[in-house]
Write an enzyme that holds these catalytic residues in place. Structure first.
Site, short mmCIF file in Angstrom:
data_model
loop_
_atom_site.label_atom_id
_atom_site.label_comp_id
_atom_site.label_asym_id
_atom_site.label_seq_id
_atom_site.Cartn_x
_atom_site.Cartn_y
_atom_site.Cartn_z
N ASP A 52 38.38 41.33 33.47
CA ASP A 52 36.95 41.13 33.15
C ASP A 52 36.59 41.85 31.86
O ASP A 52 35.45 41.78 31.40
CB ASP A 52 36.05 41.51 34.33
CG ASP A 52 36.20 42.96 34.76
OD1 ASP A 52 37.04 43.67 34.18
OD2 ASP A 52 35.47 43.37 35.69
N SER A 53 37.58 42.53 31.25
CA SER A 53 37.40 43.04 29.89
C SER A 53 37.17 41.89 28.92
O SER A 53 36.77 42.10 27.77
CB SER A 53 38.61 43.88 29.45
OG SER A 53 39.81 43.17 29.68
N ASP A 91 40.75 39.14 37.52
CA ASP A 91 39.74 40.08 38.03
C ASP A 91 38.63 39.32 38.74
O ASP A 91 38.13 38.31 38.22
CB ASP A 91 39.10 40.84 36.86
CG ASP A 91 39.74 42.19 36.62
OD1 ASP A 91 40.32 42.76 37.57
OD2 ASP A 91 39.64 42.69 35.48
N GLU A 123 37.94 46.08 42.14
CA GLU A 123 37.73 47.51 41.90
C GLU A 123 37.12 48.17 43.14
O GLU A 123 36.14 47.68 43.68
CB GLU A 123 36.78 47.71 40.71
CG GLU A 123 37.37 47.21 39.40
CD GLU A 123 36.45 47.45 38.20
OE1 GLU A 123 35.40 48.12 38.35
OE2 GLU A 123 36.79 46.95 37.11
N GLU A 190 43.17 53.85 36.60
CA GLU A 190 42.65 53.93 35.23
C GLU A 190 42.07 55.30 34.93
O GLU A 190 41.24 55.82 35.68
CB GLU A 190 41.58 52.84 35.03
CG GLU A 190 41.01 52.84 33.63
CD GLU A 190 40.24 51.58 33.26
OE1 GLU A 190 40.25 50.59 34.03
OE2 GLU A 190 39.61 51.57 32.19
O1 KIV Z 1 39.65 44.16 32.77
C1 KIV Z 1 40.65 44.80 32.39
O2 KIV Z 1 41.14 44.61 31.27
C2 KIV Z 1 41.21 45.78 33.28
C3 KIV Z 1 42.30 46.68 32.74
C4 KIV Z 1 41.70 47.70 31.86
C5 KIV Z 1 43.11 47.26 33.82
O3 KIV Z 1 40.82 45.88 34.40
#
Ligand code: KIV
Length: 271
Positions: A52-53, A91, A123, A190
């Protein structure tokens, strides 16, 4: 010279657990689009995370919170189309699994059905354990994510290292055990102290993938950061493997110059 993959078989959750048992490290990297995912997969990545980044990297949001279920499915579909070997983990975005287990499993099934990804990442620890169990009961592999969980940034108030204090560290360890007992196939840790991540990595049978968490069973980074596309994000844990920002800026500048000087297209570049 890059990494050459000898084992061309599709990576499975079972294989990842075997890799931990055999002491083989696991490489994981984010991707959000078809073209990039093709390169990442061909390079021999074990896990591609449709993180979700994407909210930050692809859409320019300040946090991961705004990205929607539809947008995550769009990114995951593109990555799955490009990927032959890596396990593709998507995610679950903020708000799609925190309300209750029924809503969580409904949204999880939608991501799996529409994107054809291999697994989901959520998460949180004991707070979401009933939802994790319900998603697992539906036959969907789940990866946990503990420590600095960016969807909780408004609660944390800072992106600083988590679990330095004993109480938070002990909660993280018991969350990790709860996720393993529920049936998760791996956990991302993390931005936590390396010693704590080492303890979790030793205590758990499932692979622990670190980001800013020292040596674990594997590592994950955000692709735009490790390729040096982003310039302003430089936490201690980030290793830049390229300076794509400079390379791209120079190439694009050269293109602009060529267009404006009528150098492009030349005689060979037209019909
Ligand atoms: O969304 C993401 O990129 C992540 C990584 C930082 C593990 O969850």
């Amino acid at each position: 010279m890059g990494y050459l993959v000898e084992d061309k078989r599709k990576v499975t959750t079972h294989r990842l657990i075997q890799m931990k048992q055999e002491g083989k490290k696991i490489a994981m990297l984010t991707s959000y689009d078809y073209t990039t995912a093709q390169i990442v997969d061909s390079a021999g990545m074990d896990i591609i995370l449709v993180g979700d980044s994407a909210s930050n990297v692809m859409a320019g949001n300040v946090t991961t919170l705004p990205i929607t279920l539809d947008q995550m499915i769009y990114h995951a579909k593109a990555v799955v189309r490009a990927t032959q070997r890596a396990l593709v983990v998507c995610d679950m975005p903020f708000g799609t699994y925190q309300v209750n287990p029924t809503e969580g499993v409904t949204n999880a099934i939608r991501i799996m059905k529409e994107s054809h990804c291999d697994a989901l990442k959520l998460e949180g620890g004991v707070e979401i354990i009933d939802t994790v169990k319900k998603i697992l009961a539906a036959g969907i592999p789940v990866m946990g994510h503990l420590g600095l969980t960016p969807q909780s940034i408004n609660k944390f108030g800072t992106y600083t290292v988590r679990a330095r204090e004993e109480a938070e560290a002990e909660k993280l360890v018991s969350d990790a055990h709860a996720l393993e007992e529920a049936g998760c196939f791996a956990i991302v840790l993390e931005k936590i102290p390396a010693a704590l991540a080492e303890r979790v990595t030793k205590e758990l049978k499932i692979p622990i993938i670190g980001i800013g968490a020292g040596q674990c069973d594997g590592q994950v980074l955000v692709i735009a950061d490790m390729l040096g596309m982003t310039k302003d994000f430089s936490p201690k844990f980030l290793r830049r493997y390229a300076d794509l920002n400079s390379i791209m800026t120079e190439a694009i500048g050269n293109y602009i110059t060529d267009v404006k000087s009528c150098d492009f297209p030349n005689a060979e570049e037209q019909y």
